[in-house]
Design an enzyme around this catalytic site. Sequence first.
Site, PDB file in Angstrom:
ATOM      1  N   SER A  89       0.919  -1.164  -0.145  1.00 10.74           N
ATOM      2  CA  SER A  89      -0.092   0.109   0.191  1.00 10.74           C
ATOM      3  C   SER A  89       0.806   1.279  -0.058  1.00 10.74           C
ATOM      4  O   SER A  89       0.427   2.385   0.346  1.00 10.74           O
ATOM      5  CB  SER A  89      -1.071  -0.147   1.192  1.00 10.74           C
ATOM      6  OG  SER A  89      -0.158   0.370   2.395  1.00 10.74           O
ATOM      7  N   THR A 191      -0.327   2.269   4.531  1.00  9.07           N
ATOM      8  CA  THR A 191       0.343   3.951   4.431  1.00  9.07           C
ATOM      9  C   THR A 191       1.194   3.960   5.558  1.00  9.07           C
ATOM     10  O   THR A 191       1.055   3.682   6.723  1.00  9.07           O
ATOM     11  CB  THR A 191      -0.965   4.662   4.612  1.00  9.07           C
ATOM     12  OG1 THR A 191      -2.001   4.481   3.610  1.00  9.07           O
ATOM     13  CG2 THR A 191      -0.808   6.241   4.684  1.00  9.07           C
ATOM     14  N   THR A 209       1.294   7.071   0.003  1.00  9.74           N
ATOM     15  CA  THR A 209       0.389   5.698   0.115  1.00  9.74           C
ATOM     16  C   THR A 209       0.297   5.678  -1.466  1.00  9.74           C
ATOM     17  O   THR A 209       0.113   6.127  -2.152  1.00  9.74           O
ATOM     18  CB  THR A 209      -0.672   6.075   0.808  1.00  9.74           C
ATOM     19  OG1 THR A 209      -1.588   4.826   0.920  1.00  9.74           O
ATOM     20  CG2 THR A 209      -1.741   7.215   0.377  1.00  9.74           C
ATOM     21  N   ARG A 219      -9.430   8.169  -7.938  1.00  6.82           N
ATOM     22  CA  ARG A 219      -9.671   8.494  -6.396  1.00  6.82           C
ATOM     23  C   ARG A 219      -8.532   8.829  -5.929  1.00  6.82           C
ATOM     24  O   ARG A 219      -7.340   8.351  -6.033  1.00  6.82           O
ATOM     25  CB  ARG A 219     -10.264   7.091  -5.781  1.00  6.82           C
ATOM     26  CG  ARG A 219     -10.605   7.258  -4.224  1.00  6.82           C
ATOM     27  CD  ARG A 219      -9.418   6.866  -3.417  1.00  6.82           C
ATOM     28  NE  ARG A 219      -9.995   6.887  -2.080  1.00  6.82           N
ATOM     29  CZ  ARG A 219      -9.183   6.782  -0.762  1.00  6.82           C
ATOM     30  NH1 ARG A 219      -7.698   6.688  -0.956  1.00  6.82           N
ATOM     31  NH2 ARG A 219      -9.420   6.877   0.214  1.00  6.82           N
ATOM     32  N   ASP A 222      -6.894  10.928   1.589  1.00  3.09           N
ATOM     33  CA  ASP A 222      -6.512  12.062   2.732  1.00  3.09           C
ATOM     34  C   ASP A 222      -5.012  12.311   2.578  1.00  3.09           C
ATOM     35  O   ASP A 222      -4.677  13.409   2.931  1.00  3.09           O
ATOM     36  CB  ASP A 222      -7.143  11.570   3.956  1.00  3.09           C
ATOM     37  CG  ASP A 222      -6.357  10.499   4.421  1.00  3.09           C
ATOM     38  OD1 ASP A 222      -6.110   9.473   3.830  1.00  3.09           O
ATOM     39  OD2 ASP A 222      -5.869  10.417   5.665  1.00  3.09           O
ATOM     40  N   THR A 242      -4.130   7.635   9.335  1.00  2.00           N
ATOM     41  CA  THR A 242      -3.977   6.520   8.379  1.00  2.00           C
ATOM     42  C   THR A 242      -5.670   5.978   8.656  1.00  2.00           C
ATOM     43  O   THR A 242      -6.278   6.059   9.482  1.00  2.00           O
ATOM     44  CB  THR A 242      -3.222   5.375   8.695  1.00  2.00           C
ATOM     45  OG1 THR A 242      -3.079   4.262   7.734  1.00  2.00           O
ATOM     46  CG2 THR A 242      -3.215   4.954  10.357  1.00  2.00           C
ATOM     47  N   GLY A 243      -5.888   5.010   7.642  1.00  4.96           N
ATOM     48  CA  GLY A 243      -7.266   4.360   7.495  1.00  4.96           C
ATOM     49  C   GLY A 243      -8.151   5.033   6.317  1.00  4.96           C
ATOM     50  O   GLY A 243      -7.583   5.464   5.276  1.00  4.96           O
TER      51      GLY A 243
HETATM   52  C1  SD4 Z   1      -6.330   6.498   2.006  1.00  2.00           C
HETATM   53  N1  SD4 Z   1      -5.528   6.767   4.215  1.00  2.00           N
HETATM   54  O1  SD4 Z   1      -5.879   6.557   0.741  1.00  2.00           O
HETATM   55  C2  SD4 Z   1      -5.316   6.100   3.188  1.00  2.00           C
HETATM   56  C3  SD4 Z   1      -5.058   4.788   3.255  1.00  2.00           C
HETATM   57  C4  SD4 Z   1      -4.790   4.252   4.428  1.00  2.00           C
HETATM   58  O2  SD4 Z   1      -4.356   2.612   5.909  1.00  2.00           O
HETATM   59  O3  SD4 Z   1      -4.230   5.017   5.247  1.00  2.00           O
HETATM   60  N2  SD4 Z   1      -4.795   2.793   4.657  1.00  2.00           N
HETATM   61  O4  SD4 Z   1      -7.429   6.756   2.437  1.00  2.00           O
END
Ligand code: SD4
Length: 333
Positions: A89, A191, A209, A219, A222, A242-243
């Site tokens: 990722s 990420t 990321t 797409r 954040d 993250t997330g």
């Molecule tokens: C996103 N925040 O592209 C990133 C992905 C991520 O753990 O952090 N994954 O939405």
Amino acid sequence: MKRRSFLKNASLTGVGLGLGNSLTSCLENSSSESIDDTTSGASLPLVIATWDVQDATEEAWKILQNGGTALDAVEQGCRKEEANEEGQSVGKGGLPDQDGNVTLDACIMNQNGDCGSVVFLQNITHAVSVARKVMEDTPHVMLAGSGAEKFALEKGFKKENLLTENSKKSWESWKIKSEYSPIINIENHDTIGMLAIDKAGNLSGACTTSGLAYKLNGRVGDSPIIGSGLFVDNEIGAAVATGLGEEVVKTVGSFLVVELMRQGKSPQEACEIAIKRIVNKPNSNYKNFQVGYIAVNKKGHTGSFSIHQLFSMTKFQNGVSETIQSKYFSKDG
Ligand code: SD4
């Protein structure tokens, strides 16, 4: 490198898998990290990063220890992860979008409040360094897509195919059902967001990321959005997320964490409040997605918090690396 897993799925409509685990730890049981209770300054320099990323923080630490800047430290730390093809990722080897394109998002911010960002960048491994070039060599903050790639090539970055055989295989298996239920965070890959304070006491941060696996083509999450995925204020502190990026963007999460610290909250408290801001939204679907924050204040006190279990933060300080399990909100895990 081994990272903690937390598996949270999400669909475009925000519906994802159930959590599956029955877990008991929750906010009520958690206490803030002791370092946040101190009023004195912590030992500097230091670096923190999302997840169990010992190699990346060690890279950053080497720079800090030798008197290098926080900016160089976070860039080099993130580059380590971008070059790691096993990480699916970040950078090379990142999982592609629905159409098989690996598209990268990254940003960087320095102690002067300058920042640079790239979104939807293809064919260049070190998105964080391109973001730094945007910050330092252009009058802009953000470059996107083919423009970002053209800029990177002009700056001497190497054009590479980022879709590794491994990630191609994962994408091909995904295509059989083509269900948009990407794994946001799972063992091994995520990420990376990194924050550092150097010996001079200056703060910088970076985030890089390949975004959500099998996202819609085009797409952007954040991570490259200043204030959402990352924010640094050299007077106050810094935060990185993250997330599920959509949820972070909707609450301008990292800026919120820093502003809460400005109002006197500890990094730990600020991360907790920012997570609760997401969880407490009307009709929040938080049981089906994960968000985690890490933060550091000017004194070097740190905090981390997530919606669900198994988020962690790596801290390198006093020559010692430590992976700290984050406290989390959900009673369900
Ligand atoms: C996103 N925040 O592209 C990133 C992905 C991520 O753990 O952090 N994954 O939405």
